[in-house]
Structures are given as C-alpha cells and as structure tokens.
Design an enzyme around this catalytic site. Structure first.
Site, mmCIF file in Angstrom:
data_model
loop_
_atom_site.group_PDB
_atom_site.id
_atom_site.type_symbol
_atom_site.label_atom_id
_atom_site.label_comp_id
_atom_site.label_asym_id
_atom_site.label_seq_id
_atom_site.Cartn_x
_atom_site.Cartn_y
_atom_site.Cartn_z
ATOM 1 N N GLU A 157 63.923 34.080 -3.040
ATOM 2 C CA GLU A 157 62.620 34.376 -2.438
ATOM 3 C C GLU A 157 62.627 35.596 -1.506
ATOM 4 O OE1 GLU A 157 61.513 30.578 -0.719
ATOM 5 O OE2 GLU A 157 61.381 29.634 -2.671
ATOM 6 N N ASN A 198 66.181 34.182 -7.653
ATOM 7 C CA ASN A 198 65.234 33.076 -7.812
ATOM 8 C C ASN A 198 63.992 33.298 -6.951
ATOM 9 O OD1 ASN A 198 65.040 30.300 -8.968
ATOM 10 N ND2 ASN A 198 64.907 29.679 -6.814
ATOM 11 N N HIS A 234 56.558 26.442 -9.550
ATOM 12 C CA HIS A 234 55.806 25.424 -8.805
ATOM 13 C C HIS A 234 54.321 25.707 -9.040
ATOM 14 C CE1 HIS A 234 59.333 23.878 -6.818
ATOM 15 N NE2 HIS A 234 59.646 25.074 -6.359
ATOM 16 N N GLU A 264 62.671 25.242 -10.993
ATOM 17 C CA GLU A 264 62.160 24.256 -10.032
ATOM 18 C C GLU A 264 60.818 23.686 -10.472
ATOM 19 O OE1 GLU A 264 62.254 25.689 -5.969
ATOM 20 O OE2 GLU A 264 64.153 26.727 -6.251
ATOM 21 N N ASP A 266 57.490 22.034 -11.251
ATOM 22 C CA ASP A 266 56.629 20.870 -10.979
ATOM 23 C C ASP A 266 55.177 21.360 -10.974
ATOM 24 O OD1 ASP A 266 56.445 22.005 -8.374
ATOM 25 O OD2 ASP A 266 57.717 20.476 -7.469
HETATM 26 O O1 9MR Z 1 63.669 20.588 -1.675
HETATM 27 C C1 9MR Z 1 63.998 21.299 -0.504
HETATM 28 C C2 9MR Z 1 63.511 20.506 0.695
HETATM 29 O O2 9MR Z 1 64.191 19.273 0.791
HETATM 30 C C3 9MR Z 1 63.696 21.330 1.954
HETATM 31 O O3 9MR Z 1 63.128 20.633 3.036
HETATM 32 C C4 9MR Z 1 63.023 22.664 1.764
HETATM 33 C C5 9MR Z 1 63.164 23.544 2.986
HETATM 34 O O4 9MR Z 1 62.333 24.651 2.842
HETATM 35 O O5 9MR Z 1 63.583 23.333 0.663
HETATM 36 C C6 9MR Z 1 63.326 22.650 -0.526
HETATM 37 O O6 9MR Z 1 63.752 23.375 -1.646
HETATM 38 C C7 9MR Z 1 63.091 24.619 -1.885
HETATM 39 C C8 9MR Z 1 64.026 25.492 -2.650
HETATM 40 O O7 9MR Z 1 65.245 25.607 -2.006
HETATM 41 C C9 9MR Z 1 63.432 26.855 -2.868
HETATM 42 N N1 9MR Z 1 62.138 26.792 -3.487
HETATM 43 C C10 9MR Z 1 61.197 25.890 -2.877
HETATM 44 C C11 9MR Z 1 61.811 24.507 -2.697
HETATM 45 C C12 9MR Z 1 60.794 23.552 -2.121
HETATM 46 O O8 9MR Z 1 60.486 23.916 -0.794
#
Ligand code: 9MR
Length: 347
Positions: A157, A198, A234, A264, A266
């Site tokens: 990101e 990513n 997403h 990822e 959903d």
């Molecule tokens: O699933 C992850 C969640 O448990 C954490 O709290 C969060 C913190 O920002 O990160 C989530 O995973 C993210 C991933 O690493 C990158 N893309 C977005 C995902 C959802 O926030």
C-alpha cells in the site's frame, strides 16, 4: 401437540441451515482442489492463530483452503518489537501450523505504513539510517523464513488512490527508492520466494493502477527482482469492477512481465442486512475476480480471501455498519458466492 410439531419443524429447519456440510462431503471437492484442477496453485485464506481454537472454523479452513496467510503475526510490529531484537515466536507457530496441515505459507508483510513498531516513529532518521534499519529488518525476517514462504508481500500500500506516493516514514525519509531497496533486500535473503507489491483499488484501470504499473516498470528497468503484483480486491457489493475491467487490468500487469495474485478478496455489503438479490450480486462480484484470474491462466497463479467466515472478518471494525463480506456466514454455512466461484473455476 400441534404447537410442539411446529416448534420441532422450526428447530429442524434452523438446524439444517446452521449445520455446516460434513467434512467428508466437502473434502473431495474443496475450493482449493477445484482451483488446483483449474490450473491454479491454490485457493487460500488469511487467518489468525487465536481463531484456531474454534474447531468448526478450523474444520472448514483445513477442508477448503490450500494456503494460509498470517493476517498479523509476521508484520513488523510483531517481529521486531524493539530495534534489533527480533521475535518470531508467533510467526513460527503459524508457519509450523501451516506446514503440519499441508498448507502453503504466504508470508505477509515486510514494509507497510501500518503495524510497524513505535520505536520507528519515536526516533529521527536520515535516509541512510532508516534504509539500514529497514533492510536489516527485511534481511532478518526473510532469512528466518527462508524456504518456508511461497511468497512475500514485500511492500504494502505505497500509493494514494490518486496515484501519488503515500506519505509515510519510509517515503518521507528515504524517498521512492525505499521500494527498490526493500525488494533487493528480500531477493538477496530468499531468492526462491515470489516477491510481490500489494495494494487495493488497483484492480481496474485508473490513476492508482497506472502508478503501480509505473513502479513495476521502474523496478524492472533497475534490474530489481519483482515477481508479481498482489491485488487486494476488497470490494463492495454492486460496486465491484466488472469482469472485463479486472481482466484488462490483470493483463496490463502481466504484459509488464509480472504475475498477478488476488491476495485479500472479500466483497462487503455497505448496508446490512443483505437481501436475497444482494447475495446474488455478491456472488457475481466474487465471480468477476475469480473469473478474471481464471481467464489470465498461469499468469494469475492463485487467489486468497482475507478470511472466509464473517465472524472473523476485518470489515465491521473498520467500516462501521458494513459487513457480511466473506464466503461463509458467521454460522459457517456457505453463501451463494461460494458455489458461484466454484462454478467459475469448474468452467
Ligand atoms: O487483517 C488485519 C487486521 O487484523 C489488522 O487489524 C489490520 C491493521 O490495519 O490489518 C489487517 O490486514 C490488512 C492487510 O494487512 C493489508 N490490507 C488490508 C487488510 C485489512 O485491513
């Protein structure tokens, strides 16, 4: 008497809805095996270890998915909680769990503007000193997991939605070269892992996708190893990019010489509860991503969802009032989207 019969009928109907399909019935045609039969490497899911004491959840996870991505425990805040002091205990137990259960391990992630340790923000850095800290971290972690990771999400990101660079401590201190440095360090530490960039909102043509294309071209022109791009995917029900938009964008990445992973996936409802029609739309939206990946053939090796059970979805805590984004309801019965994506893979 009549009341009792009606009650029993209602209970049976509820049980039929609430009881997950038995493991033996699912195992022969799991989502993963269908994806593999369609030429994919795997169909995977992200998950967290604290969910592994939920036996019904684990039952579905192990039956349906071929790879596991740790949603948290390999991130920098967990693995280097104080500078130069590494803690791989949680990541190791995740990796062992995946190996013991015959699952591919997708490793996640090395450099991100979130979930990095607070000691980074509490010091001031020069470009050189932060580069050193960043590459030390990558070298340590990738070396530690060498040979165990099918892939690494190296940088996560890095762009804003308008395609400009996201301002974060790495970009602000090192400049855009932090990406090249990260990939080079990862490649040196584990030459065999698939290394990918990513991001989200890069699944269809637009300024952000163009920025990622430019990044890939730039890294390649510098001789930096980048194997793939990860499309987070997403989406929102009814607002998901179409199959042809996703195909077009995946092809654009593939044309640059990288593979494409759906990392990822959903598809959330922006308002709840969903209608029957909404569930059909959600299925079609899931099918658009899976269909685009299927159409790209070997250049889209695999698809992962960011968890599969609404109980553990990240959505409600991030987008208040939204949710029901996963392939399974919280009671672990499948949504129409599961059969929908299976039919796409079978076709
Ligand atoms: O699933 C992850 C969640 O448990 C954490 O709290 C969060 C913190 O920002 O990160 C989530 O995973 C993210 C991933 O690493 C990158 N893309 C977005 C995902 C959802 O926030």
């Amino acid at each position: 008497m009549q009341f009792e019969v009606i009650t029993a009928f209602i209970c049976l109907a509820w049980l039929a809805k609430a009881t997950p399909v038995p493991l033996e019935e699912r195992a022969s045609s799991s989502l993963n095996s269908i994806a593999v039969a369609a030429g994919k490497k795997f169909f995977g899911t992200a998950t967290n270890q604290d969910q592994f004491n939920d036996a019904s959840y684990v039952d579905v996870m192990l039956a349906q998915f071929g790879s596991l991505t740790p949603a948290n425990v390999q991130k920098w805040q967990y693995t280097e909680p104080s500078q130069g002091s590494y803690d791989y205990s949680q990541g190791d137990s995740f990796a062992s769990y995946a190996a013991e259960n015959g699952k591919i391990l997708c490793c996640d992630n090395l450099v991100w503007y979130q979930q990095y340790p607070s000691w980074i923000d509490s010091q001031s850095w020069t470009a050189e000193s932060l580069s050193e800290v960043m590459t030390n971290h990558i070298t340590s972690e990738v070396s530690h997991y060498k040979g165990k990771c099918y892939s690494w999400n190296v940088v996560n990101e890095a762009f804003n939605d308008d395609g400009t660079w996201r301002e974060n401590v790495f970009y602000n201190t090192i400049g855009e070269d932090y990406i090249a440095q990260s990939f080079a360090a990862a490649a040196a530490a584990d030459p065999n892992a698939i290394l990918y960039y990513n991001d989200y909102n890069i699944e269809s043509p637009g300024a952000k996708a163009t920025a990622v294309e430019n990044l890939i071209s730039s890294l390649k022109s510098q001789g930096i190893k980048i194997d793939a791009v990860g499309l987070e995917s997403h989406f929102i029900v009814g607002e998901t990019p179409s199959l042809s938009q996703q195909q077009q964008q995946m092809q654009a990445y593939a044309n640059l010489g990288v593979d494409v992973f759906v990392t990822e996936l959903d598809v959330r409802f922006s308002s709840l509860p969903p209608t029957e029609q909404g569930l059909q739309q959600q299925s079609e939206d899931y099918q658009a991503s899976v269909g685009a990946c299927a159409a790209l053939g070997s250049k889209c090796p695999a698809i992962s969802v960011w968890d599969f059970d609404d109980t553990y979805s990240w959505i409600p805590s991030t987008f208040s009032g939204q949710g029901d984004a996963d392939l399974y309801w919280a009671n672990l019965t499948a949504k129409p989207a599961l059969a929908g994506i299976e039919s796409v893979l079978v076709a």
